[in-house]
Design an enzyme around this catalytic site. Structure first.
Site, PDB file in Angstrom:
ATOM      1  N   HIS A   1      24.029  69.470  10.995  1.00 36.16           N
ATOM      2  CA  HIS A   1      24.131  69.377  12.423  1.00 36.16           C
ATOM      3  C   HIS A   1      23.496  70.398  13.121  1.00 36.16           C
ATOM      4  O   HIS A   1      23.507  70.489  14.381  1.00 36.16           O
ATOM      5  CB  HIS A   1      25.517  69.342  12.459  1.00 36.16           C
ATOM      6  CG  HIS A   1      25.947  68.610  13.876  1.00 36.16           C
ATOM      7  ND1 HIS A   1      27.448  67.976  14.082  1.00 36.16           N
ATOM      8  CD2 HIS A   1      25.338  68.050  14.902  1.00 36.16           C
ATOM      9  CE1 HIS A   1      27.494  67.381  15.084  1.00 36.16           C
ATOM     10  NE2 HIS A   1      26.070  67.247  15.449  1.00 36.16           N
TER      11      HIS A   1
ATOM     12  N   ASP B   1      33.131  65.013  15.868  1.00 38.63           N
ATOM     13  CA  ASP B   1      33.208  66.052  14.682  1.00 38.63           C
ATOM     14  C   ASP B   1      34.306  66.243  14.082  1.00 38.63           C
ATOM     15  O   ASP B   1      35.470  66.351  14.973  1.00 38.63           O
ATOM     16  CB  ASP B   1      32.387  67.129  14.987  1.00 38.63           C
ATOM     17  CG  ASP B   1      31.654  67.785  13.860  1.00 38.63           C
ATOM     18  OD1 ASP B   1      32.089  67.926  12.962  1.00 38.63           O
ATOM     19  OD2 ASP B   1      30.496  68.104  14.028  1.00 38.63           O
TER      20      ASP B   1
ATOM     21  N   HIS C   1      34.727  69.175  13.083  1.00 34.41           N
ATOM     22  CA  HIS C   1      34.704  70.730  13.188  1.00 34.41           C
ATOM     23  C   HIS C   1      34.034  70.945  14.697  1.00 34.41           C
ATOM     24  O   HIS C   1      33.232  69.973  15.270  1.00 34.41           O
ATOM     25  CB  HIS C   1      33.688  71.194  12.359  1.00 34.41           C
ATOM     26  CG  HIS C   1      33.881  70.850  10.835  1.00 34.41           C
ATOM     27  ND1 HIS C   1      33.402  69.806  10.252  1.00 34.41           N
ATOM     28  CD2 HIS C   1      34.858  71.471  10.149  1.00 34.41           C
ATOM     29  CE1 HIS C   1      33.910  69.645   8.966  1.00 34.41           C
ATOM     30  NE2 HIS C   1      34.624  70.738   8.855  1.00 34.41           N
TER      31      HIS C   1
ATOM     32  N   ASP D   1      31.824  73.411  15.677  1.00 31.94           N
ATOM     33  CA  ASP D   1      30.342  73.855  15.318  1.00 31.94           C
ATOM     34  C   ASP D   1      30.053  74.788  16.574  1.00 31.94           C
ATOM     35  O   ASP D   1      29.011  74.715  16.977  1.00 31.94           O
ATOM     36  CB  ASP D   1      29.510  72.569  15.268  1.00 31.94           C
ATOM     37  CG  ASP D   1      29.593  71.797  14.173  1.00 31.94           C
ATOM     38  OD1 ASP D   1      30.326  72.070  13.356  1.00 31.94           O
ATOM     39  OD2 ASP D   1      28.965  70.650  14.056  1.00 31.94           O
TER      40      ASP D   1
ATOM     41  N   HIS E   1      24.727  75.411  10.731  1.00 29.84           N
ATOM     42  CA  HIS E   1      25.249  74.266  11.103  1.00 29.84           C
ATOM     43  C   HIS E   1      26.544  74.272  11.678  1.00 29.84           C
ATOM     44  O   HIS E   1      27.020  73.251  12.314  1.00 29.84           O
ATOM     45  CB  HIS E   1      25.299  73.124  10.047  1.00 29.84           C
ATOM     46  CG  HIS E   1      26.193  73.011   8.951  1.00 29.84           C
ATOM     47  ND1 HIS E   1      26.604  72.265   8.191  1.00 29.84           N
ATOM     48  CD2 HIS E   1      27.029  74.367   8.443  1.00 29.84           C
ATOM     49  CE1 HIS E   1      27.614  72.112   7.493  1.00 29.84           C
ATOM     50  NE2 HIS E   1      27.561  73.762   7.571  1.00 29.84           N
TER      51      HIS E   1
ATOM     52  N   ASP F   1      28.930  63.513  14.132  1.00 28.57           N
ATOM     53  CA  ASP F   1      28.849  64.227  12.950  1.00 28.57           C
ATOM     54  C   ASP F   1      29.739  62.866  12.015  1.00 28.57           C
ATOM     55  O   ASP F   1      30.847  62.840  12.357  1.00 28.57           O
ATOM     56  CB  ASP F   1      29.309  65.565  13.069  1.00 28.57           C
ATOM     57  CG  ASP F   1      29.467  66.024  11.326  1.00 28.57           C
ATOM     58  OD1 ASP F   1      29.468  65.256  10.468  1.00 28.57           O
ATOM     59  OD2 ASP F   1      29.147  67.452  11.590  1.00 28.57           O
TER      60      ASP F   1
ATOM     61  N   ASP G   1      31.289  63.095   9.507  1.00 27.03           N
ATOM     62  CA  ASP G   1      32.435  63.853   9.072  1.00 27.03           C
ATOM     63  C   ASP G   1      33.470  63.884   9.765  1.00 27.03           C
ATOM     64  O   ASP G   1      34.714  64.031   9.368  1.00 27.03           O
ATOM     65  CB  ASP G   1      32.329  65.288   8.367  1.00 27.03           C
ATOM     66  CG  ASP G   1      32.258  66.362   9.317  1.00 27.03           C
ATOM     67  OD1 ASP G   1      32.744  66.195  10.533  1.00 27.03           O
ATOM     68  OD2 ASP G   1      31.777  67.446   9.106  1.00 27.03           O
TER      69      ASP G   1
ATOM     70  N   GLU H   1      24.700  64.760   9.072  1.00 25.22           N
ATOM     71  CA  GLU H   1      25.696  65.197   7.962  1.00 25.22           C
ATOM     72  C   GLU H   1      25.728  64.097   6.875  1.00 25.22           C
ATOM     73  O   GLU H   1      26.965  64.025   6.060  1.00 25.22           O
ATOM     74  CB  GLU H   1      26.873  65.785   8.474  1.00 25.22           C
ATOM     75  CG  GLU H   1      26.625  67.020   9.158  1.00 25.22           C
ATOM     76  CD  GLU H   1      26.073  68.454   8.381  1.00 25.22           C
ATOM     77  OE1 GLU H   1      26.350  68.478   7.144  1.00 25.22           O
ATOM     78  OE2 GLU H   1      25.869  69.266   8.971  1.00 25.22           O
TER      79      GLU H   1
HETATM   80 MN   LIG Z   1      29.140  68.933  12.877  1.00 29.67          MN
END
Ligand SMILES: [Mn+2]
Length: 324
Positions: free
Chosen positions: A115, A143, A145, A147, A160, A249, A251, A294
């Site tokens: 990312h 996401d 997260h 980030d 990232h 992302d 994830d 990712e």
């Molecule tokens: Mn990310």
């Protein structure tokens, strides 16, 4: 199989023109394999699906860029960041690649990579949108997260986990060869940023999100309101006349659906919720760029093909595919 999409993005000269940038880059985090994602997605038939099913004119140079010519002779940590010169040089190049498509009025899709590459993609579209329309860009960041660590708040030093901090100007720890290329016209306002799917936020990041009043819909909000209402609120925050860059992302999806990713977190989006987010953004007609990042096909032998398939599905939905 599917009919051509009927969505007319307001901010494009021609919605059928798609520029594709394949970024085989893993230097923003420590695990090898995320650089193989663009090839895995393409080998799964993604470009062909976009051309045949969605009838897009795809402008792709046929290369997964590894940027090995940009590897610096030495690259010691700078203010806790790992591989700072390399990530800076690669994201600068990605920014130019994305900009060159966007300035011609093409939609741009970037296949990562980790990312950190969003420092390149979003800066590239932000610059093109400013030049073409004199406007600011909105970003929907999907996401697990945020980030948004600065080099100072990051425990790991992996870039990232920092792209949003650099894009919004919250991270000011630059040097000429470490993101010195990021200028005002590349940047994003914190009030044009919306997160969806968050569930693993560092302490320093929570503070940053609160202090700056950044709009964020966590998994808690999705549980409470449902994904339909969350998308209404997210798109309502952005408004109907702002070009949107979607940075997705993989994830964000629950590891049940997308296990092959560097930092999986349980309790995530279902496959349908992920597709639904992309469908809603497509339906606004304001989407001008999309990142899918990712996917790491080497991390889970059995889950790799599921993760790649999930990624292809999200991309198709964002670019106008519909169930009916
Ligand atoms: Mn990310």
């Amino acid at each position: 199989m599917t009919s051509a999409p009927s969505i007319q993005p307001r901010f494009l000269v021609n919605r059928h023109d798609l520029g594709v940038v394949a970024v085989g880059f893993s230097g923003g985090q420590p695990k090898a394999g995320v650089d193989a994602a663009p090839m895995a997605l393409i080998e799964a038939g993604l470009i062909q699906q976009l051309e045949e099913d969605l009838e897009l004119n795809v402008d792709y140079d046929g290369q997964v860029h590894a940027y090995s010519e940009l590897i610096p002779a030495d690259d010691p940590p700078f203010r806790n960041m790992k591989q700072p010169k390399f990530v800076s040089a690669v994201t600068k190049e990605v920014s130019e690649q994305v900009y060159s498509h966007a300035k011609k009025g093409k939609m741009v899709m970037t296949l990562g990579g980790d990312h950190s590459i969003a420092i390149g993609t979003i800066s590239g579209t932000a610059r093109a949108i400013r030049e073409r329309f004199g406007r600011e860009l909105a970003v929907i960041w999907v996401d697990a997260h945020a980030d948004i660590n600065t080099p100072e708040t990051s425990d790991s030093g992996n870039i990232h986990g920092m792209p949003v901090a650099f894009l919004t100007g919250l991270a000011t720890e630059k040097r000429e060869d470490v993101f010195g290329w990021l200028k005002e016209h590349h940047m994003l306002s914190v009030n044009k940023l919306v997160y969806i799917g968050l569930r693993d936020i560092d302490k320093g990041e929570k503070k940053i999100l609160k202090e700056h009043g950044i709009k964020a819909f966590s998994m808690h909000d999705i549980d409470r309101h449902g994904i339909g209402k969350v998308m209404d609120m997210a798109l309502g925050w952005i408004g109907s006349d702002t070009p949107i860059h979607l940075s997705f992302d993989v994830d964000a999806l629950d590891p049940m659906w997308a296990p092959s990713t560097g930092t999986p977190v349980r309790g995530g989006l279902t496959l349908r919720e992920g597709d639904f987010i992309a469908e809603c953004v497509a339906a606004t007609g304001s989407l001008i760029a999309l990142d899918l990042v990712e996917v790491n096909p080497s991390l889970d032998e059995h889950g790799a093909s599921d993760t790649v398939r999930a990624g292809c599905s999200i991309v198709r939905c964002a670019l106008g595919d519909t169930l009916l």
